[in-house]
Motif scaffolding. Structure first.
Motif, PDB file in Angstrom:
ATOM      1  N   GLY A 175       0.782  -1.229   0.000  1.00  0.00           N
ATOM      2  CA  GLY A 175       0.000   0.000   0.000  1.00  0.00           C
ATOM      3  C   GLY A 175       0.813   1.278   0.000  1.00  0.00           C
ATOM      4  O   GLY A 175       0.231   2.360  -0.119  1.00  0.00           O
ATOM      5  N   ASP A 186      -5.982   4.847  -2.822  1.00  0.00           N
ATOM      6  CA  ASP A 186      -6.042   3.464  -2.353  1.00  0.00           C
ATOM      7  C   ASP A 186      -6.931   2.592  -3.239  1.00  0.00           C
ATOM      8  O   ASP A 186      -7.061   1.391  -3.007  1.00  0.00           O
ATOM      9  N   GLY A 206     -13.240  -2.913  -0.695  1.00  0.00           N
ATOM     10  CA  GLY A 206     -12.260  -3.730   0.008  1.00  0.00           C
ATOM     11  C   GLY A 206     -11.362  -4.587  -0.854  1.00  0.00           C
ATOM     12  O   GLY A 206     -10.662  -5.466  -0.341  1.00  0.00           O
ATOM     13  N   HIS A 207     -11.321  -4.349  -2.179  1.00  0.00           N
ATOM     14  CA  HIS A 207     -10.454  -5.139  -3.047  1.00  0.00           C
ATOM     15  C   HIS A 207      -9.431  -4.272  -3.773  1.00  0.00           C
ATOM     16  O   HIS A 207      -8.880  -4.671  -4.794  1.00  0.00           O
ATOM     17  N   MET A 237      -6.040  -1.341  -2.967  1.00  0.00           N
ATOM     18  CA  MET A 237      -4.731  -1.399  -2.311  1.00  0.00           C
ATOM     19  C   MET A 237      -4.899  -1.380  -0.800  1.00  0.00           C
ATOM     20  O   MET A 237      -5.835  -0.768  -0.276  1.00  0.00           O
ATOM     21  N   PRO A 238      -3.983  -2.060  -0.086  1.00  0.00           N
ATOM     22  CA  PRO A 238      -4.011  -1.971   1.378  1.00  0.00           C
ATOM     23  C   PRO A 238      -3.795  -0.522   1.810  1.00  0.00           C
ATOM     24  O   PRO A 238      -3.033   0.212   1.190  1.00  0.00           O
ATOM     25  N   LYS A 239      -4.467  -0.130   2.887  1.00  0.00           N
ATOM     26  CA  LYS A 239      -4.279   1.211   3.435  1.00  0.00           C
ATOM     27  C   LYS A 239      -3.207   1.096   4.513  1.00  0.00           C
ATOM     28  O   LYS A 239      -3.429   0.478   5.549  1.00  0.00           O
ATOM     29  N   GLU A 270      -7.522  -2.647   6.382  1.00  0.00           N
ATOM     30  CA  GLU A 270      -8.425  -1.914   5.487  1.00  0.00           C
ATOM     31  C   GLU A 270      -7.820  -1.834   4.089  1.00  0.00           C
ATOM     32  O   GLU A 270      -6.610  -1.779   3.933  1.00  0.00           O
ATOM     33  N   ARG A 271      -8.694  -1.837   3.093  1.00  0.00           N
ATOM     34  CA  ARG A 271      -8.253  -1.724   1.702  1.00  0.00           C
ATOM     35  C   ARG A 271      -9.156  -0.737   0.975  1.00  0.00           C
ATOM     36  O   ARG A 271     -10.294  -0.513   1.359  1.00  0.00           O
TER      37      ARG A 271
END
Length: 140
Positions: A9, A50, A97-98, A100-102, A108-109
């Motif tokens: 992320g 994100d 939610g699919h 990039m990772p936060k 969370e994504r």
């Protein structure tokens, strides 16, 4: 030797600083070493914060009648997506939610935003045109 563990992320422009690990000169403190993260262009996805954006081309008949297709995810898995809506040019499906990772929000994504590109036929016979007109005459 310096080692950087790149975290999922991280965004373009993220800086990693190793204080005092740079060149040493007599009478001066050792310099800092600063690395800046760059993003490599992906062949399918475009990153927007994100969120990840993916364009999918579908034929006109599937855009009008619905479709089921597999969407590739970042980890190599595939997600089966069923769309029963009429898909028009610019239609987007958002899958929460699919993306990039936060990095600052554990677990969370961002979102995966799928934009449908409707592929129109380049040729029609006179008979096909006539059938289409009779089918779609009252839809507009």
């Amino acid at each position: 030797m310096l080692t950087i563990k790149v975290k999922p992320g991280w965004r373009k422009g993220t800086k990693i600083t190793f204080e005092g690990m740079g060149n040493e000169m007599p009478g001066a403190d050792p310099a800092d070493v600063i690395f800046t993260v760059l993003e490599k262009r992906h062949h399918m996805y475009r990153r927007e914060g994100d969120d990840l954006e993916l364009a999918v081309e579908i034929p006109l008949v599937k855009a009008l009648t619905g479709c089921i297709f597999a969407i590739p995810l970042l980890g190599g898995e595939k997600m089966i997506l069923t769309i029963d809506d009429i898909i028009y040019p610019g239609y987007q499906k958002i899958i929460p939610g699919h993306g990039m990772p936060k990095p600052h929000e554990q677990g969370e994504r961002g979102n995966l935003i799928i934009t449908m590109l409707v592929k129109f036929p380049t040729e029609l016979t006179d008979e096909q045109r006539s059938e289409i007109v009779s089918i779609l005459r009252d839809s507009c």
